[in-house]
Scaffold this motif. Structure first.
Motif, short mmCIF file in Angstrom:
data_model
loop_
_atom_site.label_atom_id
_atom_site.label_comp_id
_atom_site.label_asym_id
_atom_site.label_seq_id
_atom_site.Cartn_x
_atom_site.Cartn_y
_atom_site.Cartn_z
N VAL A 125 0.86 -1.18 0.00
CA VAL A 125 0.00 0.00 0.00
C VAL A 125 0.90 1.23 0.00
N ASN A 126 0.62 2.18 -0.89
CA ASN A 126 1.56 3.26 -1.14
C ASN A 126 1.39 4.43 -0.15
N TYR A 127 1.89 4.23 1.06
CA TYR A 127 2.09 5.33 2.00
C TYR A 127 3.54 5.78 1.84
N ALA A 128 3.76 6.94 1.25
CA ALA A 128 5.10 7.32 0.82
C ALA A 128 5.81 8.32 1.73
N PHE A 129 5.18 8.76 2.81
CA PHE A 129 5.75 9.84 3.62
C PHE A 129 7.14 9.48 4.16
N ALA A 130 7.35 8.21 4.50
CA ALA A 130 8.64 7.79 5.06
C ALA A 130 9.79 7.97 4.09
N PHE A 131 9.49 8.18 2.78
CA PHE A 131 10.53 8.29 1.77
C PHE A 131 10.88 9.74 1.44
N LEU A 132 10.31 10.70 2.17
CA LEU A 132 10.74 12.09 2.05
C LEU A 132 12.10 12.28 2.72
N ASP A 133 12.93 13.17 2.18
CA ASP A 133 14.18 13.52 2.85
C ASP A 133 13.90 14.08 4.24
N VAL A 148 11.62 9.51 23.48
CA VAL A 148 10.54 10.45 23.16
C VAL A 148 9.41 10.29 24.15
N ALA A 149 8.91 11.42 24.66
CA ALA A 149 7.81 11.40 25.61
C ALA A 149 6.47 11.73 24.96
N HIS A 150 6.48 12.59 23.93
CA HIS A 150 5.21 13.03 23.35
C HIS A 150 5.42 13.41 21.89
N VAL A 151 4.45 13.03 21.06
CA VAL A 151 4.45 13.37 19.64
C VAL A 151 3.14 14.06 19.32
N ARG A 152 3.20 15.12 18.51
CA ARG A 152 1.98 15.81 18.10
C ARG A 152 2.01 16.04 16.59
N LEU A 153 0.88 15.75 15.96
CA LEU A 153 0.68 16.04 14.55
C LEU A 153 -0.50 17.00 14.41
N ASP A 154 -0.24 18.15 13.81
CA ASP A 154 -1.30 19.09 13.47
C ASP A 154 -1.43 19.12 11.96
N SER A 155 -2.63 18.93 11.46
CA SER A 155 -2.84 18.81 10.03
C SER A 155 -4.14 19.50 9.64
N ARG A 156 -4.14 20.10 8.47
CA ARG A 156 -5.36 20.71 7.97
C ARG A 156 -5.40 20.60 6.45
N SER A 174 -3.60 10.90 6.89
CA SER A 174 -3.14 9.52 7.04
C SER A 174 -1.69 9.36 6.58
N HIS A 175 -1.22 10.23 5.70
CA HIS A 175 0.17 10.13 5.22
C HIS A 175 1.17 10.35 6.37
N PRO A 176 1.16 11.52 7.05
CA PRO A 176 2.11 11.66 8.16
C PRO A 176 1.82 10.71 9.31
N LEU A 177 0.53 10.38 9.53
CA LEU A 177 0.23 9.42 10.60
C LEU A 177 0.83 8.05 10.29
N SER A 178 0.78 7.64 9.02
CA SER A 178 1.38 6.36 8.65
C SER A 178 2.87 6.35 8.99
N TRP A 179 3.53 7.46 8.70
CA TRP A 179 4.97 7.55 8.99
C TRP A 179 5.23 7.49 10.49
N LEU A 180 4.43 8.19 11.28
CA LEU A 180 4.61 8.15 12.73
C LEU A 180 4.40 6.74 13.26
N ARG A 181 3.42 6.02 12.71
CA ARG A 181 3.22 4.64 13.13
C ARG A 181 4.40 3.76 12.70
N HIS A 182 4.99 4.07 11.55
CA HIS A 182 6.18 3.34 11.10
C HIS A 182 7.35 3.59 12.06
N VAL A 183 7.54 4.82 12.48
CA VAL A 183 8.68 5.18 13.33
C VAL A 183 8.50 4.66 14.75
N PHE A 184 7.31 4.82 15.31
CA PHE A 184 7.11 4.53 16.73
C PHE A 184 6.41 3.21 17.00
N GLY A 185 6.00 2.52 15.96
CA GLY A 185 5.47 1.17 16.12
C GLY A 185 3.99 1.14 16.45
#
Length: 317
Positions: A125-133, A148-156, A174-185
């Motif tokens: 499934v093409n979630y591509a955010f993790a491939f950004l520089d 890391v104690a806390h992560v926040r994503l603000d999106s509009r 869902s793009h940046p959220l997918s990346w955060l789930r990739h990074v933090f499990g």
């Protein structure tokens, strides 16, 4: 829901250029003609509902086959599905012998599943955010700031369309959220609320790590994402977005408010580049040059990993 199991699929390494592909859906799907070709894949067919449109695209792109019938792609090595998410499950089931690339979200809010034989080739499934520089720089800096104690994503988002707030979330945040789930499990949803054009989501990952997401439909035209992290050794943050008529831009990654890079922007769009990298990595797995597990570690999403992103909104469905 049963998602595809690919453990039984085996293939030796192939030479680049051995694979051919067809694309179903020609909105964002047309972008992936170039994506596949950049990875050395021959695009041999396109499929869409409007016969005149699909014939025009095939002619302009030099693709030999244009069709309105998805089954006509059954003889191809790769089927790239770029249709609305509610159709993904049914389409994937039609191609048990093909490698599948599916545009995100996997099923969205439809709740549909897919059944494929366990011996079927892989699905990504093409979630591509993790491939950004920007994402790669941020991940490198995480090692420098400690636990890391806390992560926040603000999106509009403010773009033309008739989606409701949850559908817009799936289309954009869902793009940046997918990346955060990739990074933090893996993470569990501990809070969910919608009110008008706003959505709030709280997740807990890795014990005490909390991720808070705030999403809004409206405001200045375009898409905007801001990620911030509070860690034992300081803070990290970046912002980025898209405005109609311009390419995606990301600000410098900040560690303790000081920039650690120059930001990310390309005239031909860094988001397109991230998609090229994502799909190119999938092709490496398909060719046998990279293991499935190594692909996931680089940032790829198979159906179980992608479904976990969408399940974050299950409380609201």
């Amino acid at each position: 829901m049963r998602v595809p199991v690919t453990a039984g699929w085996q293939r030796g390494r192939m030479e680049v250029g051995d694979l051919n592909a067809g694309i179903i859906g020609l909105n964002w799907g047309r972008v992936h003609i170039g994506t596949l070709r950049a990875a050395g894949v021959s695009v041999d067919a396109v499929c869409a509902r409007d016969p005149r449109e699909v014939e025009r695209v095939a002619r302009e792109e030099g693709i030999p086959r244009a069709t309105t019938h998805p089954g006509d792609l059954a003889d191809l090595d790769i089927v790239f599905i770029a249709t609305p998410p509610a159709s993904h499950g049914a389409l994937m089931s039609r191609f048990p012998a093909a490698r599948i690339i599916c545009e995100k979200p996997l099923f969205g809010l439809s709740g549909n599943g897919v059944r494929r034989p366990e011996s079927s080739p892989p699905v990504f499934v093409n979630y591509a955010f993790a491939f950004l520089d920007t994402a790669r720089t941020f991940e490198d800096q995480l090692r420098r700031v400690g636990p890391v104690a806390h992560v926040r994503l603000d999106s509009r988002v403010s773009l033309p369309g008739t989606f409701n707030v949850m559908e817009w979330f799936m289309e954009t945040a869902s793009h940046p959220l997918s990346w955060l789930r990739h990074v933090f499990g893996p993470a569990s949803t501990v809070g969910f609320e919608t009110s008008g054009n706003a959505l709030s989501l709280s997740l807990r990952a890795g014990g005490d790590l909390r991720m808070d997401v705030r999403f809004q439909v409206g405001g200045e035209r375009g898409i905007q994402h801001t990620v911030s992290v509070r860690a034992a050794g300081g803070t990290l943050s970046f912002s980025g977005g898209y405005a109609p008529g311009d390419s995606w831009r990301f600000s410098p990654v900040l560690r303790n408010a000081a920039p650690v890079n120059d930001g990310e922007w390309l005239p031909d769009d860094c988001w397109i580049r991230a998609n090229h990298r994502s799909v190119g990595t999938m092709i490496e797995v398909f060719e046998g040059a990279l293991s499935h597990e190594a692909g996931l570690a680089r940032g790829l999403f198979d159906p179980p990993k992608a479904h976990a992103v969408e399940a974050a909104l299950a409380t609201g469905t």
